[in-house]
Design a protein around this motif. Structure first.
Motif, PDB file in Angstrom:
ATOM      1  N   ASP A 116       0.852  -1.196   0.000  1.00 35.45           N
ATOM      2  CA  ASP A 116       0.000   0.000   0.000  1.00 35.45           C
ATOM      3  C   ASP A 116       0.888   1.245   0.000  1.00 35.45           C
ATOM      4  O   ASP A 116       1.674   1.460   0.922  1.00 35.45           O
ATOM      5  N   TYR A 117       0.750   2.069  -1.040  1.00 35.37           N
ATOM      6  CA  TYR A 117       1.661   3.211  -1.189  1.00 35.37           C
ATOM      7  C   TYR A 117       1.512   4.217  -0.055  1.00 35.37           C
ATOM      8  O   TYR A 117       2.471   4.926   0.295  1.00 35.37           O
ATOM      9  N   LYS A 118       0.329   4.309   0.528  1.00 33.45           N
ATOM     10  CA  LYS A 118       0.150   5.245   1.640  1.00 33.45           C
ATOM     11  C   LYS A 118       0.947   4.787   2.862  1.00 33.45           C
ATOM     12  O   LYS A 118       1.568   5.605   3.551  1.00 33.45           O
ATOM     13  N   LYS A 119       0.921   3.486   3.124  1.00 30.15           N
ATOM     14  CA  LYS A 119       1.689   2.949   4.243  1.00 30.15           C
ATOM     15  C   LYS A 119       3.187   3.031   3.977  1.00 30.15           C
ATOM     16  O   LYS A 119       3.981   3.291   4.886  1.00 30.15           O
ATOM     17  N   ILE A 120       3.567   2.814   2.720  1.00 30.94           N
ATOM     18  CA  ILE A 120       4.987   2.927   2.365  1.00 30.94           C
ATOM     19  C   ILE A 120       5.473   4.353   2.589  1.00 30.94           C
ATOM     20  O   ILE A 120       6.578   4.576   3.096  1.00 30.94           O
ATOM     21  N   ALA A 121       4.657   5.327   2.218  1.00 31.90           N
ATOM     22  CA  ALA A 121       5.026   6.732   2.432  1.00 31.90           C
ATOM     23  C   ALA A 121       5.142   7.052   3.918  1.00 31.90           C
ATOM     24  O   ALA A 121       5.981   7.865   4.327  1.00 31.90           O
ATOM     25  N   GLY A 234       1.259   2.520  16.068  1.00 33.88           N
ATOM     26  CA  GLY A 234      -0.061   2.783  15.507  1.00 33.88           C
ATOM     27  C   GLY A 234      -0.504   1.755  14.497  1.00 33.88           C
ATOM     28  O   GLY A 234      -1.542   1.940  13.849  1.00 33.88           O
ATOM     29  N   GLU A 235       0.260   0.679  14.336  1.00 31.31           N
ATOM     30  CA  GLU A 235      -0.070  -0.355  13.357  1.00 31.31           C
ATOM     31  C   GLU A 235      -0.456  -1.644  14.074  1.00 31.31           C
ATOM     32  O   GLU A 235       0.125  -2.011  15.081  1.00 31.31           O
ATOM     33  N   THR A 236      -1.456  -2.312  13.518  1.00 30.55           N
ATOM     34  CA  THR A 236      -1.917  -3.581  14.082  1.00 30.55           C
ATOM     35  C   THR A 236      -1.583  -4.768  13.179  1.00 30.55           C
ATOM     36  O   THR A 236      -1.843  -5.908  13.548  1.00 30.55           O
ATOM     37  N   GLU A 237      -1.015  -4.502  12.022  1.00 32.81           N
ATOM     38  CA  GLU A 237      -0.708  -5.567  11.076  1.00 32.81           C
ATOM     39  C   GLU A 237       0.555  -6.316  11.508  1.00 32.81           C
ATOM     40  O   GLU A 237       1.388  -5.784  12.237  1.00 32.81           O
ATOM     41  N   PRO A 238       0.721  -7.554  11.042  1.00 31.02           N
ATOM     42  CA  PRO A 238       1.898  -8.356  11.414  1.00 31.02           C
ATOM     43  C   PRO A 238       3.207  -7.688  11.010  1.00 31.02           C
ATOM     44  O   PRO A 238       3.250  -6.886  10.072  1.00 31.02           O
ATOM     45  N   PHE A 239       4.257  -8.067  11.716  1.00 33.15           N
ATOM     46  CA  PHE A 239       5.568  -7.464  11.468  1.00 33.15           C
ATOM     47  C   PHE A 239       6.048  -7.723  10.051  1.00 33.15           C
ATOM     48  O   PHE A 239       6.672  -6.854   9.430  1.00 33.15           O
ATOM     49  N   ILE A 240       5.762  -8.901   9.502  1.00 26.59           N
ATOM     50  CA  ILE A 240       6.260  -9.249   8.176  1.00 26.59           C
ATOM     51  C   ILE A 240       5.732  -8.290   7.109  1.00 26.59           C
ATOM     52  O   ILE A 240       6.426  -7.946   6.149  1.00 26.59           O
ATOM     53  N   ILE A 241       4.492  -7.824   7.275  1.00 25.87           N
ATOM     54  CA  ILE A 241       3.908  -6.872   6.325  1.00 25.87           C
ATOM     55  C   ILE A 241       4.574  -5.505   6.469  1.00 25.87           C
ATOM     56  O   ILE A 241       4.874  -4.832   5.476  1.00 25.87           O
ATOM     57  N   GLN A 242       4.827  -5.096   7.692  1.00 26.99           N
ATOM     58  CA  GLN A 242       5.480  -3.808   7.920  1.00 26.99           C
ATOM     59  C   GLN A 242       6.931  -3.831   7.450  1.00 26.99           C
ATOM     60  O   GLN A 242       7.462  -2.802   7.031  1.00 26.99           O
ATOM     61  N   LYS A 243       7.564  -5.010   7.477  1.00 26.97           N
ATOM     62  CA  LYS A 243       8.956  -5.117   7.040  1.00 26.97           C
ATOM     63  C   LYS A 243       9.086  -4.823   5.548  1.00 26.97           C
ATOM     64  O   LYS A 243      10.103  -4.261   5.103  1.00 26.97           O
ATOM     65  N   VAL A 244       8.079  -5.196   4.757  1.00 24.90           N
ATOM     66  CA  VAL A 244       8.097  -4.883   3.331  1.00 24.90           C
ATOM     67  C   VAL A 244       8.180  -3.376   3.120  1.00 24.90           C
ATOM     68  O   VAL A 244       8.970  -2.881   2.308  1.00 24.90           O
ATOM     69  N   ARG A 245       7.391  -2.627   3.868  1.00 23.89           N
ATOM     70  CA  ARG A 245       7.357  -1.170   3.720  1.00 23.89           C
ATOM     71  C   ARG A 245       8.670  -0.540   4.184  1.00 23.89           C
ATOM     72  O   ARG A 245       9.151   0.411   3.560  1.00 23.89           O
ATOM     73  N   LEU A 246       9.223  -1.062   5.257  1.00 24.28           N
ATOM     74  CA  LEU A 246      10.480  -0.522   5.767  1.00 24.28           C
ATOM     75  C   LEU A 246      11.614  -0.713   4.764  1.00 24.28           C
ATOM     76  O   LEU A 246      12.365   0.220   4.460  1.00 24.28           O
ATOM     77  N   ASP A 247      11.744  -1.923   4.239  1.00 20.84           N
ATOM     78  CA  ASP A 247      12.849  -2.216   3.328  1.00 20.84           C
ATOM     79  C   ASP A 247      12.680  -1.533   1.980  1.00 20.84           C
ATOM     80  O   ASP A 247      13.676  -1.198   1.327  1.00 20.84           O
ATOM     81  N   PHE A 248      11.437  -1.328   1.545  1.00 18.84           N
ATOM     82  CA  PHE A 248      11.247  -0.640   0.268  1.00 18.84           C
ATOM     83  C   PHE A 248      11.773   0.792   0.348  1.00 18.84           C
ATOM     84  O   PHE A 248      12.393   1.285  -0.600  1.00 18.84           O
ATOM     85  N   GLY A 249      11.541   1.446   1.475  1.00 22.94           N
ATOM     86  CA  GLY A 249      12.096   2.788   1.650  1.00 22.94           C
ATOM     87  C   GLY A 249      13.606   2.777   1.626  1.00 22.94           C
ATOM     88  O   GLY A 249      14.241   3.673   1.056  1.00 22.94           O
TER      89      GLY A 249
END
Length: 369
Positions: A116-121, A234-249
């Protein structure tokens, strides 16, 4: 200062398991009985060991950080390799691995949520700080900074986190905690400086610039950890999903930093032109070819014709020596983003360890924030 605070232990245990006078032996017996009850209530030793599994991530962090420091020195001591390439490929492999794990565990829907581009931003700041951390550390190692100095100076991370968390996250620390932080930091700094004494005459010694880069990397890493903690709360999603956004940045900003670092490396007066991926440098054994090359151009590109890419050997030095002639015949000049990778397995091991290191940091932040 080393006494057992019986009152704190008693407050966290059930009243009915405290029998007899308060003593260390009684406390130990009560804790043992409490663990026995937990085994009966939760169904086995596995559930009792869950806290141990949780805190094992700290051991993994120490292991990954140590391996990463040693491998970085080994890999990036060869100037034939572009340091920023390694800083870029670590988050690339990380985001691919996290995406594959997300697809496996959460399906296509989870993968779409992860991208999700909003979460990535939202996590863009973390990606920028991650890219700066890895880039500065890569250049510091490329300049010849020793692992002891990197580890020692990197310990300023702890007091920086403590200071920034006081204002960003509203945390408070007792005076004894500050005192302990100061002692640990000063001890690490003294150890690293003593280990580094006598290296100033080495041709690859980083000097003050390497120390500044290590300190800057530690500060950026501290800021990244706090930013991750603040955003992940502020996030409730699993860590693995958030890791995608972190590494993409991290991937995005590492790609941007690559040409910028090259432009700074090729600025007038800079002798480390090899930090630019488009510049020819001798190799594949950089230091061996460096000794056999002519003494121009001045700097890290010594022995390489920047127009034709030809290696210019010092035939006066080589003379009739068969061994030197054989070494010179193996030397060449090259340029490019992935120059020197080929069958150099140490690079791939270092990238995998860097991915694991980044993964463990994320788990630390997500579990203990």
């Amino acid at each position: 200062t080393g006494r057992l605070n019986v009152k704190q232990v008693r407050d966290h245990l059930e009243d009915d398991i405290f029998r007899g006078p308060v003593s260390v032996a009684n406390v130990a017996s009560s804790v043992k009985e409490k663990l026995s009850r937990l085994r009966q209530q939760r169904g086995g030793v596995k559930d009792v060991c869950l806290p141990l599994m949780k805190y094992s991530v700290m051991f993994n962090y120490i292991l990954a950080d140590s391996l990463r420091s040693i491998l970085a020195m080994v890999v990036q001591s060869n100037r034939y390799i572009v340091p920023q390439t390694i800083a870029m490929m670590s988050p690339v492999i990380g985001v691919l691995f996290a995406s594959a794990m997300t697809l496996q565990s959460h399906g296509t829907e989870g993968l779409i949520r992860a991208w999700d581009y909003k979460k990535i931003a939202k996590f863009a700041l973390c990606g920028l700080l991650q890219a700066l951390t890895q880039s500065m550390m890569s250049v510091a190692y490329a300049l010849g900074t020793s692992p002891a100095l990197v580890v020692g100076l990197g310990k300023i991370y702890t007091p920086v986190v403590a200071i920034l968390s006081r204002y960003l996250l509203g945390r408070f620390f007792f005076w004894m905690e500050w005192f302990a932080l100061i002692i640990l930091t000063c001890t690490a700094l003294a150890f690293s400086i003593m280990q580094n004494v006598g290296q100033a005459s080495h041709p690859s010694h980083a000097g003050n610039l390497g120390m500044i880069l290590v300190a800057g990397s530690a500060i950026c890493s501290a800021m990244m950890s706090l930013a991750m903690e603040k955003f992940m709360k502020g996030e409730t999603e699993p860590f693995i999903i958030q890791k995608v956004r972190l590494d993409f940045g991290g991937v995005f900003f590492s790609i941007i930093l690559m040409p910028l670092m090259g432009l700074m490396a090729t600025a007038p007066g800079n002798t480390r032109q090899d930090l630019a991926f488009w510049v020819y440098r001798a190799g594949p054994d950089y230091w061996g070819c460096y000794e056999l090359a002519v003494d121009y151009p001045v700097g890290a590109t010594r022995g390489c014709n920047q127009t034709t890419g030809e290696f210019m050997a010092n035939w006066t030095l080589i003379g009739n020596s068969t061994s030197l002639l054989k070494e010179a015949s193996e030397c060449g000049c090259g340029s490019g983003v992935f120059l020197g990778w080929g069958n150099n397995y140490m690079i791939y091991i270092f990238v995998l360890v860097s991915v694991f290191h980044s993964w463990v940091i994320g788990k630390l932040v997500s579990q203990f924030s």
